[in-house]
Write an enzyme that holds these catalytic residues in place. Structure first.
Site, PDB file in Angstrom:
ATOM      1  N   GLY A  14     -14.329  93.954  35.980  1.00  0.00           N
ATOM      2  CA  GLY A  14     -13.504  93.107  35.117  1.00  0.00           C
ATOM      3  C   GLY A  14     -12.380  92.420  35.872  1.00  0.00           C
ATOM      4  O   GLY A  14     -12.199  92.636  37.081  1.00  0.00           O
ATOM      5  N   THR A  78      -5.878  99.975  29.785  1.00  0.00           N
ATOM      6  CA  THR A  78      -6.553  99.383  28.619  1.00  0.00           C
ATOM      7  C   THR A  78      -5.674  99.502  27.385  1.00  0.00           C
ATOM      8  O   THR A  78      -4.987 100.511  27.192  1.00  0.00           O
ATOM      9  CB  THR A  78      -7.901 100.108  28.391  1.00  0.00           C
ATOM     10  N   PHE A 108       1.875  97.067  33.415  1.00  0.00           N
ATOM     11  CA  PHE A 108       2.296  97.622  34.707  1.00  0.00           C
ATOM     12  C   PHE A 108       3.250  96.706  35.470  1.00  0.00           C
ATOM     13  O   PHE A 108       3.714  97.073  36.547  1.00  0.00           O
ATOM     14  CB  PHE A 108       1.064  97.894  35.587  1.00  0.00           C
ATOM     15  N   HIS A 135      -1.273  84.607  25.868  1.00  0.00           N
ATOM     16  CA  HIS A 135      -2.249  85.106  26.843  1.00  0.00           C
ATOM     17  C   HIS A 135      -3.385  84.100  27.055  1.00  0.00           C
ATOM     18  O   HIS A 135      -3.563  83.177  26.258  1.00  0.00           O
ATOM     19  CB  HIS A 135      -2.848  86.436  26.372  1.00  0.00           C
ATOM     20  N   LYS A 139      -8.887  86.987  26.248  1.00  0.00           N
ATOM     21  CA  LYS A 139      -8.382  88.291  25.783  1.00  0.00           C
ATOM     22  C   LYS A 139      -9.017  88.631  24.435  1.00  0.00           C
ATOM     23  O   LYS A 139      -9.026  87.802  23.520  1.00  0.00           O
ATOM     24  CB  LYS A 139      -6.853  88.235  25.665  1.00  0.00           C
ATOM     25  N   GLY A 145      -1.149  94.685  23.724  1.00  0.00           N
ATOM     26  CA  GLY A 145      -0.581  96.036  23.779  1.00  0.00           C
ATOM     27  C   GLY A 145       0.906  96.005  24.093  1.00  0.00           C
ATOM     28  O   GLY A 145       1.693  96.796  23.564  1.00  0.00           O
TER      29      GLY A 145
HETATM   30  N1  LIG Z   1      -1.623  97.585  31.319  1.00  0.00           N
HETATM   31  C1  LIG Z   1      -1.605  96.415  31.945  1.00  0.00           C
HETATM   32  O1  LIG Z   1      -0.696  96.119  32.751  1.00  0.00           O
HETATM   33  C2  LIG Z   1      -2.704  95.445  31.690  1.00  0.00           C
HETATM   34  C3  LIG Z   1      -3.638  95.741  30.754  1.00  0.00           C
HETATM   35  N2  LIG Z   1      -4.693  94.913  30.545  1.00  0.00           N
HETATM   36  C4  LIG Z   1      -5.702  95.397  29.615  1.00  0.00           C
HETATM   37  O2  LIG Z   1      -6.793  95.894  30.376  1.00  0.00           O
HETATM   38  C5  LIG Z   1      -7.998  95.759  29.654  1.00  0.00           C
HETATM   39  C6  LIG Z   1      -9.009  95.007  30.501  1.00  0.00           C
HETATM   40  O3  LIG Z   1      -8.573  93.681  30.699  1.00  0.00           O
HETATM   41  P1  LIG Z   1      -9.411  92.662  31.580  1.00  0.00           P
HETATM   42  O4  LIG Z   1      -9.650  93.234  32.923  1.00  0.00           O
HETATM   43  O5  LIG Z   1      -8.759  91.343  31.463  1.00  0.00           O
HETATM   44  O6  LIG Z   1     -10.795  92.614  30.768  1.00  0.00           O
HETATM   45  P2  LIG Z   1     -12.267  92.288  31.313  1.00  0.00           P
HETATM   46  O7  LIG Z   1     -13.094  91.973  30.105  1.00  0.00           O
HETATM   47  O8  LIG Z   1     -12.206  91.297  32.420  1.00  0.00           O
HETATM   48  O9  LIG Z   1     -12.747  93.668  31.945  1.00  0.00           O
HETATM   49  C7  LIG Z   1     -13.188  94.770  31.219  1.00  0.00           C
HETATM   50  C8  LIG Z   1     -14.278  95.430  32.020  1.00  0.00           C
HETATM   51  O10 LIG Z   1     -14.633  96.651  31.392  1.00  0.00           O
HETATM   52  C9  LIG Z   1     -16.056  96.712  31.332  1.00  0.00           C
HETATM   53  N3  LIG Z   1     -16.491  97.599  30.257  1.00  0.00           N
HETATM   54  C10 LIG Z   1     -16.841  97.304  28.972  1.00  0.00           C
HETATM   55  N4  LIG Z   1     -17.198  98.416  28.317  1.00  0.00           N
HETATM   56  C11 LIG Z   1     -17.105  99.434  29.203  1.00  0.00           C
HETATM   57  C12 LIG Z   1     -17.371 100.812  29.137  1.00  0.00           C
HETATM   58  N5  LIG Z   1     -17.826 101.397  28.020  1.00  0.00           N
HETATM   59  N6  LIG Z   1     -17.153 101.575  30.235  1.00  0.00           N
HETATM   60  C13 LIG Z   1     -16.723 101.006  31.381  1.00  0.00           C
HETATM   61  N7  LIG Z   1     -16.472  99.687  31.516  1.00  0.00           N
HETATM   62  C14 LIG Z   1     -16.659  98.913  30.440  1.00  0.00           C
HETATM   63  C15 LIG Z   1     -16.464  95.276  31.122  1.00  0.00           C
HETATM   64  O11 LIG Z   1     -17.837  95.092  31.404  1.00  0.00           O
HETATM   65  P3  LIG Z   1     -18.680  93.935  30.620  1.00  0.00           P
HETATM   66  O12 LIG Z   1     -18.030  92.651  31.011  1.00  0.00           O
HETATM   67  O13 LIG Z   1     -20.046  94.147  31.112  1.00  0.00           O
HETATM   68  O14 LIG Z   1     -18.518  94.231  29.150  1.00  0.00           O
HETATM   69  C16 LIG Z   1     -15.546  94.570  32.110  1.00  0.00           C
HETATM   70  O15 LIG Z   1     -16.059  94.628  33.421  1.00  0.00           O
HETATM   71  C17 LIG Z   1      -7.615  95.057  28.349  1.00  0.00           C
HETATM   72  O16 LIG Z   1      -7.415  96.017  27.345  1.00  0.00           O
HETATM   73  C18 LIG Z   1      -6.312  94.373  28.701  1.00  0.00           C
HETATM   74  O17 LIG Z   1      -5.512  94.123  27.579  1.00  0.00           O
HETATM   75  C19 LIG Z   1      -4.831  93.748  31.236  1.00  0.00           C
HETATM   76  C20 LIG Z   1      -3.901  93.379  32.147  1.00  0.00           C
HETATM   77  C21 LIG Z   1      -2.753  94.200  32.460  1.00  0.00           C
HETATM   78  O1  LIG Z   2      -5.357  91.255  28.439  1.00  0.00           O
HETATM   79  C1  LIG Z   2      -4.453  90.975  29.249  1.00  0.00           C
HETATM   80  O2  LIG Z   2      -4.545  90.069  30.067  1.00  0.00           O
HETATM   81  C2  LIG Z   2      -3.227  91.776  29.226  1.00  0.00           C
HETATM   82  N1  LIG Z   2      -3.191  92.845  28.473  1.00  0.00           N
HETATM   83  C3  LIG Z   2      -2.108  93.734  28.314  1.00  0.00           C
HETATM   84  C4  LIG Z   2      -1.578  93.654  26.904  1.00  0.00           C
HETATM   85  O3  LIG Z   2      -2.373  93.495  25.958  1.00  0.00           O
HETATM   86  O4  LIG Z   2      -0.369  93.778  26.729  1.00  0.00           O
HETATM   87  C5  LIG Z   2      -1.059  93.561  29.370  1.00  0.00           C
HETATM   88  C6  LIG Z   2      -0.813  92.147  29.764  1.00  0.00           C
HETATM   89  O5  LIG Z   2      -0.170  91.519  28.707  1.00  0.00           O
HETATM   90  C7  LIG Z   2      -2.108  91.438  30.109  1.00  0.00           C
END
Ligand SMILES: NC(=O)C1=CN([C@@H]2O[C@H](COP(=O)(O)OP(=O)(O)OC[C@H]3O[C@@H](n4cnc5c(N)ncnc54)[C@H](OP(=O)(O)O)[C@@H]3O)[C@@H](O)[C@H]2O)C=CC1
Ligand SMILES: O=C(O)C1=N[C@H](C(=O)O)C[C@H](O)C1
Length: 249
Positions: A14, A78, A108, A135, A139, A145
């Protein structure tokens, strides 16, 4: 743990997962041992000491439970970890091997952590407050979150200060123009091509307004926090919500 911390990433293909894999490979003292995605058998998590989990809200609790059952520390980015899910995780970790730590961080990026802290600090001084999160359009969840956590912190600070409901004369809002309500705080979600992750907290009082804004222009902004989480999660048994608890904030 040995000297090198062995790290596996769930959601490794992802947007966040792939950036985390690169960051772990570049970090001193960390070794990337496993990449897992949807449909993969998590098995023994490739022998990891710490798992970083960035998948989707519906999959995250089962992935984290798999790690916790095996006593593998988990750093979770997540979204979707509202109170009910946290309560279930806290019960699971009670039965996990002693010392197992889980860090759940809605955001983070250091600036976003400070933004939430500043908003909580300011909340008691203002009658009105609204959160606007902006965003990228890929998303899948709304509100973000970060926005939900910010609203929770603001709502709790308002309650503690004895503030009443936010003034709002709206009587007709058939299309939800006033946004979602989280802990009594209106939250508005914008999805726009070109954006990454942004948030404004608007605080209004008699004759004045305070705006607290944070922008993540690149996912690199999250990496120092993720790496710090990986390095420190083993020192924090149980469930911790928010990286601020590792940073002394
Ligand atoms: N805490 C923080 O600082 C941040 C949090 N986030 C959060 O992180 C999460 C991911 O964001 P993002 O990377 O943009 O999303 P993406 O959709 O790019 O990535 C998610 C990944 O998880 C995979 N996936 C789906 N289902 C499963 C499963 N059951 N087990 C393992 N992997 C799985 C997806 O695969 P596939 O594409 O094949 O479905 C994809 O590769 C979101 O909830 C987002 O809000 C994002 C940025 C910062
Ligand atoms: O999905 C995103 O991109 C992000 N997700 C997190 C959230 O839902 O707060 C963190 C950041 O905003 C990026």
């Amino acid at each position: 743990m040995s000297d090198m911390i062995k790290v596996s990433v769930i959601g490794a293909s992802g947007r966040m997962g792939s950036t985390v894999c690169d960051a772990v490979e570049a970090a001193t003292g960390l070794e990337l041992v496993g990449r897992f995605d949807q449909g993969d058998d998590l098995g023994d998590l490739a022998g990891a000491d710490v798992v970083v989990e960035f998948s989707v809200p519906d999959a995250s609790p089962a992935n984290v439970a798999h790690c916790v059952e095996r006593g593998v520390h988990c750093v979770v980015g997540t979204t979707g970890w509202r109170e009910e899910r946290l309560a279930r995780l806290r019960a699971q970790i009670e039965k996990a091997p002693e010392g197992t730590g889980v860090l759940i961080a809605p955001n983070f990026a250091i600036g976003a952590i400070l933004m939430m802290s500043f908003a909580a600090q300011a909340a008691r001084f203002y009658e009105s407050v609204e959160v606007v999160e902006l965003h990228h359009p890929r998303k899948v969840d709304a509100p973000s979150g970060t926005a939900a956590r910010t609203a929770d912190l603001i709502g709790a600070a308002r309650e503690e200060a004895g503030l009443g409901p936010i003034p709002d004369a709206t009587e007709h809002d058939p299309d939800g123009a006033r946004g979602a309500r989280v802990h009594g705080v209106p939250v508005h979600s914008v999805r726009l091509r070109g954006l990454v992750a942004h948030q404004e907290v608007l605080l209004g009082g008699e004759g004045e307004m305070l705006t607290i804004r944070h922008d993540s222009f690149d996912r690199a902004s999250f990496m120092p926090g993720v790496i710090e989480g990986v390095r420190r999660v083993g020192e924090h048994p149980g469930v911790t919500v928010g990286l601020e608890h590792y940073l002394g904030l």
